[in-house]
Design an enzyme around this catalytic site. Sequence first.
Site, PDB file in Angstrom:
ATOM      1  N   LYS A 204      -8.239   2.142 -17.177  1.00  0.00           N
ATOM      2  CA  LYS A 204      -9.039   2.462 -16.002  1.00  0.00           C
ATOM      3  C   LYS A 204     -10.487   2.711 -16.421  1.00  0.00           C
ATOM      4  O   LYS A 204     -10.747   3.488 -17.343  1.00  0.00           O
ATOM      5  CB  LYS A 204      -8.460   3.694 -15.291  1.00  0.00           C
ATOM      6  CG  LYS A 204      -9.069   3.979 -13.936  1.00  0.00           C
ATOM      7  CD  LYS A 204      -8.283   5.057 -13.207  1.00  0.00           C
ATOM      8  CE  LYS A 204      -8.807   5.267 -11.794  1.00  0.00           C
ATOM      9  NZ  LYS A 204      -8.006   6.243 -11.038  1.00  0.00           N
TER      10      LYS A 204
ATOM     11  N   GLU B 153       3.955  12.290  -0.015  1.00  0.00           N
ATOM     12  CA  GLU B 153       3.633  13.253   1.038  1.00  0.00           C
ATOM     13  C   GLU B 153       4.877  13.865   1.671  1.00  0.00           C
ATOM     14  O   GLU B 153       4.887  15.062   2.002  1.00  0.00           O
ATOM     15  CB  GLU B 153       2.787  12.566   2.115  1.00  0.00           C
ATOM     16  CG  GLU B 153       1.392  12.171   1.660  1.00  0.00           C
ATOM     17  CD  GLU B 153       1.317  10.826   0.967  1.00  0.00           C
ATOM     18  OE1 GLU B 153       0.217  10.434   0.535  1.00  0.00           O
ATOM     19  OE2 GLU B 153       2.371  10.157   0.844  1.00  0.00           O
TER      20      GLU B 153
ATOM     21  N   ARG C  52       2.137  10.490   7.373  1.00  0.00           N
ATOM     22  CA  ARG C  52       3.259   9.902   6.650  1.00  0.00           C
ATOM     23  C   ARG C  52       4.430  10.882   6.532  1.00  0.00           C
ATOM     24  O   ARG C  52       5.545  10.484   6.198  1.00  0.00           O
ATOM     25  CB  ARG C  52       2.815   9.463   5.247  1.00  0.00           C
ATOM     26  CG  ARG C  52       1.594   8.562   5.241  1.00  0.00           C
ATOM     27  CD  ARG C  52       1.288   8.030   3.867  1.00  0.00           C
ATOM     28  NE  ARG C  52       1.990   6.778   3.626  1.00  0.00           N
ATOM     29  CZ  ARG C  52       1.936   6.102   2.486  1.00  0.00           C
ATOM     30  NH1 ARG C  52       1.243   6.579   1.476  1.00  0.00           N
ATOM     31  NH2 ARG C  52       2.589   4.963   2.346  1.00  0.00           N
TER      32      ARG C  52
END
Length: 641
Positions: free
Chosen positions: A299, A383, A411
């Site tokens: 990354k 979530e 969600r």
Amino acid sequence: MREFHLASTTDGSALDLQAMPLLDSIDDPKDLLRLDYGQLEVLAGEIRSFLIDNMALTGGHLSPNLGVVELTLALHRVFDSPKDRILFDVGHQAYTHKLVTGRKELFDTLRQDGGLSGYPNPTESIHDFVENSHSSTSLSYAMGMAKARADEDDFVVAVIGDGALTGGMAYEALNHIAQDKPRGLIIVINDNGRSYAPTVGGLAQHLSRLRVDHRYEDAKQAFGRLLGKLPVVGEIAEETAIRVKDSIKEMVQPLTFFDVLGLKYTGPIDGHNLELLEETFTKAKGFDEPVVIHIATEKGRGYGPAILDEREKLHGVGKFEVATGKPIGGGLSMTKVFENALVELARADDKIVAVTAAMQSPTGLNAMAEQFPDRVFDVGICEQHAVTMAAGLAMGGKHPVVSIYSTFMQRALDQVTYDVALHKQPVTFVLDRAGVTGPDGPSHHGMFDLSFLRMVPGMVVGAPSNELELAEMLAALTAHDGPGSIRYPKAVATTIPKGPFTPTPIGVWEELQSGNDVLILAVGSMVEPAQKAAARLAEAGISATLVNARWVKPMDDRLAGWAAAHSHVVTIEDNIVTGGFGAGVAEALAEAGVATPLTMMAIPSSFLRFGNPVTIREEIGLNEDGIVKTVSNVLGHEGAS
């Protein structure tokens, strides 16, 4: 822009590489096929420079895209987009994909009004298939597309990060894929060990072990070569060879998670080695079953400030200095107000704990994690699990604060309803990025939370209008014995309030001014423009009672009396009009038998575009001018403007 210094061609191509950057010659994925590996390496460097320079001016998801340059080039050289469908999960790793599919000239408009979306967008290009800016969805999309494909020669490629792979939907999809084994489906795990911060969870640890221990892949290849030298006669001999191979694999290293599911797995392989990537993808196309390809990437690759950023690797950035990676502008934010208030409240009450779904820093939990590391729980991009775990914490005597973006809260509505509210548990949900958020697009506007939280029985719903009110409402809900929520916008703060904080009385609104003609009820970030509008209306001879309706639920007992004393009621909220605050006022007035006409100012029942939040609010009338115009019209007054 940065000056590029490029080598000349080595393959007889008609391209004059000394005259222009290679990137300028790429308008379609097929253009990549003209380049040799040396030229592709040059192109990868150009792309990284281009992304850094452009995002320094526009902001965007910087490091995820710097890490997938070679991966994206290899995908587009091996697969035939758009005939073959390449899906990027979460979608914020698709900038190189956009560059090689003809959108380079639009990059200076990235995430700007009328410009290029920060995510794949089917309205932009035939090479984009879903506006998938919510995590962990790609495998489900891909499974459906693979089952629906008409051409047996087509492929569906799902590129999913190790962070997105922590999401529950991803597990559900993998389970189905393993059972059904649709042909033409290839799963690429882009494993950089991070979502925003380092990826958490058992699967992340499993992938991490595979990244640093290559015995598994080395053993597979070595034994494959050995088997290739042995004569195989009949089905029994072939079956014996397979069993021996599996036994040796298990002796060298235990089966991977994907092997256990019954999915063909290979990796991890170097995600920056173009030749190896292409070879692996080409081999994967030859199987009659799904293949999981584990890619190890870095990354922020190629950009020093991102590599040195241990916390987030400059995951998502606003405008920044190219030389240092430091942000330009910025300052205080409402997230910082929440972060400081939570620490002060947690210091005074050891029952307060915090839960995050892989977004500790963006949702304001860093300070608490630093001071009380044992009281902050990062569950990954999960979530639903986060909410039910919070219910369990509450049942154990804690008061959890679940800090989450408004758009991601929806969600877990089932868990909020049945795991928290049904059991009357003291869980506080703090929803950042509520209302019109801007550049991240349709799926990131926090425009539904007032509607779906208001309908949950027993749920307290708050919307502070300023910094101090945010801190005091948080104090009220962390002392409350049932479920509650606070929503606040992505906004600049002018100050950081200091405690101790006096809890705001739940269900009590604030009358900001008294008038005779119209009752204006404003919520959260709409209070400030409503105050300015009320001043202009007064100048035009319209007398308004203005109320800061900071508690959307429960509502103030004075509502019916206020409404009955005025000729018209106007509600103002940055939530969808369907089922929101205005709808709640209408229900309350109907129940009280008050027939005062009501006008609801809210987000229309449609998805909002991406762009500047100020411009978007202007377009839908949720600003000072819009309020003045609406109130003047409903009162039949032509003098205000």
